[in-house]
Design an enzyme around this catalytic site. Structure first.
Site, PDB file in Angstrom:
ATOM      1  N   SER A 249       0.868  -1.182  -0.149  1.00 25.00           N
ATOM      2  CA  SER A 249      -0.054   0.104  -0.137  1.00 25.00           C
ATOM      3  C   SER A 249       0.821   1.207  -0.046  1.00 25.00           C
ATOM      4  O   SER A 249       2.075   1.193   0.074  1.00 25.00           O
ATOM      5  CB  SER A 249      -0.864  -0.102   1.181  1.00 25.00           C
ATOM      6  OG  SER A 249      -0.222   0.351   2.289  1.00 25.00           O
ATOM      7  N   LYS A 250       0.153   2.318  -0.080  1.00 24.01           N
ATOM      8  CA  LYS A 250       0.974   3.709  -0.125  1.00 24.01           C
ATOM      9  C   LYS A 250       1.984   3.831   0.918  1.00 24.01           C
ATOM     10  O   LYS A 250       2.938   4.302   0.871  1.00 24.01           O
ATOM     11  CB  LYS A 250       0.220   4.900  -0.060  1.00 24.01           C
ATOM     12  CG  LYS A 250      -0.730   4.758  -1.527  1.00 24.01           C
ATOM     13  CD  LYS A 250      -1.086   6.399  -1.504  1.00 24.01           C
ATOM     14  CE  LYS A 250      -2.008   6.490  -2.897  1.00 24.01           C
ATOM     15  NZ  LYS A 250      -3.535   6.241  -2.726  1.00 24.01           N
ATOM     16  N   ARG A 251       1.923   3.299   2.168  1.00 23.69           N
ATOM     17  CA  ARG A 251       2.614   3.635   3.099  1.00 23.69           C
ATOM     18  C   ARG A 251       3.849   2.819   3.078  1.00 23.69           C
ATOM     19  O   ARG A 251       4.928   3.048   3.728  1.00 23.69           O
ATOM     20  CB  ARG A 251       1.981   3.197   4.570  1.00 23.69           C
ATOM     21  CG  ARG A 251       1.883   1.765   5.039  1.00 23.69           C
ATOM     22  CD  ARG A 251       0.757   1.633   5.938  1.00 23.69           C
ATOM     23  NE  ARG A 251       0.293   0.313   5.835  1.00 23.69           N
ATOM     24  CZ  ARG A 251       0.667  -0.880   5.901  1.00 23.69           C
ATOM     25  NH1 ARG A 251       2.057  -0.662   6.392  1.00 23.69           N
ATOM     26  NH2 ARG A 251       0.149  -2.100   5.542  1.00 23.69           N
ATOM     27  N   HIS A 252       3.857   1.826   2.055  1.00 22.71           N
ATOM     28  CA  HIS A 252       5.522   1.170   1.815  1.00 22.71           C
ATOM     29  C   HIS A 252       6.128   2.070   0.900  1.00 22.71           C
ATOM     30  O   HIS A 252       7.307   1.580   0.586  1.00 22.71           O
ATOM     31  CB  HIS A 252       5.158  -0.164   1.007  1.00 22.71           C
ATOM     32  CG  HIS A 252       4.524  -1.143   2.067  1.00 22.71           C
ATOM     33  ND1 HIS A 252       3.004  -1.898   1.910  1.00 22.71           N
ATOM     34  CD2 HIS A 252       5.152  -1.926   3.132  1.00 22.71           C
ATOM     35  CE1 HIS A 252       3.127  -2.527   2.952  1.00 22.71           C
ATOM     36  NE2 HIS A 252       4.041  -2.465   3.718  1.00 22.71           N
ATOM     37  N   GLY A 253       5.775   3.428   0.548  1.00 23.14           N
ATOM     38  CA  GLY A 253       6.553   4.271  -0.139  1.00 23.14           C
ATOM     39  C   GLY A 253       6.456   4.078  -1.709  1.00 23.14           C
ATOM     40  O   GLY A 253       5.248   3.749  -1.872  1.00 23.14           O
TER      41      GLY A 253
END
Ligand code: GLU
Length: 474
Positions: A249-253
């Site tokens: 997801s986006k939080r993985h960069g």
């Protein structure tokens, strides 16, 4: 059980990547494309690109261009023109009507209200809420003059078996499949129909895609069956997870191919890294495209989700940079500068960078890294030291550089003699090499982390080296 036959093993291989153009090019899409490309290219097959742009609200031309750009940058060339799924909609609708003619689909006049009422009643009675249309077996004489959807006549008992090259045999009870709509009452074909018609028309023999589509495969089998078409070989690959083992997801960069390009990873390194995400060939980690093409096979695809590992990417990237021929690497750096909107190199810089490559490429993990290390041969005099380098150029250090300069004026410009000259200079003053090395780096490169002092001197040549020393000697 499904009636349709599966592609015979000796058919010429045709694979495809079928991205939906709703954003940037995700690395998951890139990996799926790579698997399909390797599979086809390693077997003299064809690899096709289809843009699944039927969702007119979410699809944008910019996103389609980003996919094409990403594919080109990654070096994943496809055969023929990209196919637009939207452009094929008349053909999709025609197939739905053909199903009617074959008796494998029927006209359903149920309204949305009726469907909802059916579901509410089913829920209340604790039955399956899968809609069972009353029109499935209706006498056409009773058909009203009203809009209708075309529904596929799905088998109601027995099972559908997906023989998947990665997941094994996946069995779905037909009682879990509804008579899905293939053509809506407004005349638009559904996605599930479009995918199968396109794959059939494009002659796709192997569908390699994310396992989030495994459920779709069961429903798509209905379409193959309804038309009596040959079912492709399925290979549903586990999705990529983040380093923490969670769904990406986006939080993985950064998850876009363009992000990775901007970070300065060579396309070859990314191909190597991506193919290892979920596929293995023994313990091999580093390999060339030719090896990947020779080795890639569906049997090497892992059943567990792969995890992103940025360290491994850095490592592979460094190996690819080191393994690239100097001139090719200079060309790649120039492409990188152009692609990321940086200033191009002039002829002098190109020439010096080429000469410096031998002492740069073994230590750089990315092009950005390489350019930073190459700074000493890219900058013009007077070299502007950064803060750390400036701190090394104390009055004492400057005086030392001034003293050293005449010794280098006459030395022959070879590594051995330069090393000997500086060793003599240091010995005479009881200095350790490190005392002089810092100021030399600062004077020659304006940085504290650089290639070796001698490599810099050799690449810069006598005149430029002495001029830079004089600039700093002050
Ligand atoms: N358009 C789908 C996606 O982007 C792929 C469909 C397929 O490969 O069958 O996930």
């Amino acid at each position: 059980m499904s009636q349709a036959s599966q592609t015979p093993p000796d058919a010429p291989v045709v694979t495809r990547i079928a991205p939906s153009p709703t954003g940037f090019m995700h690395i998951g899409t890139a990996r799926t494309a790579l698997f399909n490309w390797l599979y086809a290219r390693g077997r003299n097959g064809r690899f096709l690109l289809r843009i699944e742009d039927t969702d007119r609200v979410r699809s944008t031309p910019e996103a389609a261009e980003a996919i094409v750009r990403g594919m080109r940058w990654l070096g994943l060339d496809w055969d023929g023109e990209p196919v637009s799924q939207w452009a094929m909609r008349e053909r999709h609708a025609a197939v739905a009507r053909e199903m009617l003619a074959r008796g494998s689909a029927y006209k359903c006049f149920a309204t949305q209200d009726e469907i909802e009422a059916f579901r509410a009643a089913a829920r209340a009675e604790g039955r399956s809420t899968l809609f069972r249309s009353p029109w499935r077996d209706a006498d056409p004489a009773t058909h009203p003059d009203a809009p209708y959807a075309i529904r596929i006549k799905a088998p109601q008992d027995g099972v559908t078996v997906i023989r998947d090259q990665v997941q094994g045999e996946v069995t779905i009870r037909n009682s879990e499949l509804d008579d899905m709509i293939v053509l809506r009452s407004d005349g638009s074909p559904t996605y599930m129909l479009a995918v199968v018609v396109d794959d059939h028309d494009m002659g796709v023999t192997h569908v390699i895609r994310g396992d989030d589509h495994l459920n779709n495969a069961a429903r798509q089998m209905l379409v193959y069956d309804a038309m009596g078409w040959q079912v492709p070989v399925w290979a549903h690959i586990p999705l990529i997870h983040g380093p923490d083992g969670k769904k990406l997801s986006k939080r993985h960069g950064a998850l876009g191919v363009e992000d990775w390009q901007a970070m300065g990873y060579p396309a070859a390194a990314l191909r190597n890294y991506l193919v290892r995400l979920g596929w293995s060939h023994g313990d091999d980690e580093f390999f060339t495209d030719a090896q990947a093409r020779d080795w890639f096979d569906l049997s090497g695809i892992n059943r567990a989700p792969a995890r992103l590992d940025p360290k491994k990417l850095d490592n592979l990237s460094g190996k690819h940079i080191a393994a690239t021929e100097d001139a090719a690497l200079v060309a790649q750096v120039q492409e990188f500068l152009a692609a990321t909107g940086r200033d191009p190199l002039d002829d002098g810089q190109v020439e010096r960078l080429g000469r410096a490559m031998y002492c740069l490429k073994d230590r750089a993990k990315t092009y950005i890294d390489l350019i930073e290390k190459a700074r000493f041969c890219l900058v013009e005099r007077p070299v502007q030291p950064d803060e750390k380098a400036a701190a090394l150029l104390t009055d004492e250090a400057r005086a030392l550089l001034a003293e050293l300069t005449p010794h280098l004026q006459t030395a022959s410009w070879m590594r051995d003699t330069l090393e000997a000259e500086i060793a003599r200079f240091n010995d005479a003053r009881g200095l350790k090499f490190a005392v002089l090395a810092g100021p030399l780096r600062a004077a020659l490169a304006g940085r504290t982390a650089t290639p070796s002092v001698f490599d810099m001197m050799l690449v810069l040549g006598r005149d430029e080296t002495l001029a830079r020393l004089q600039d700093s000697a002050g």
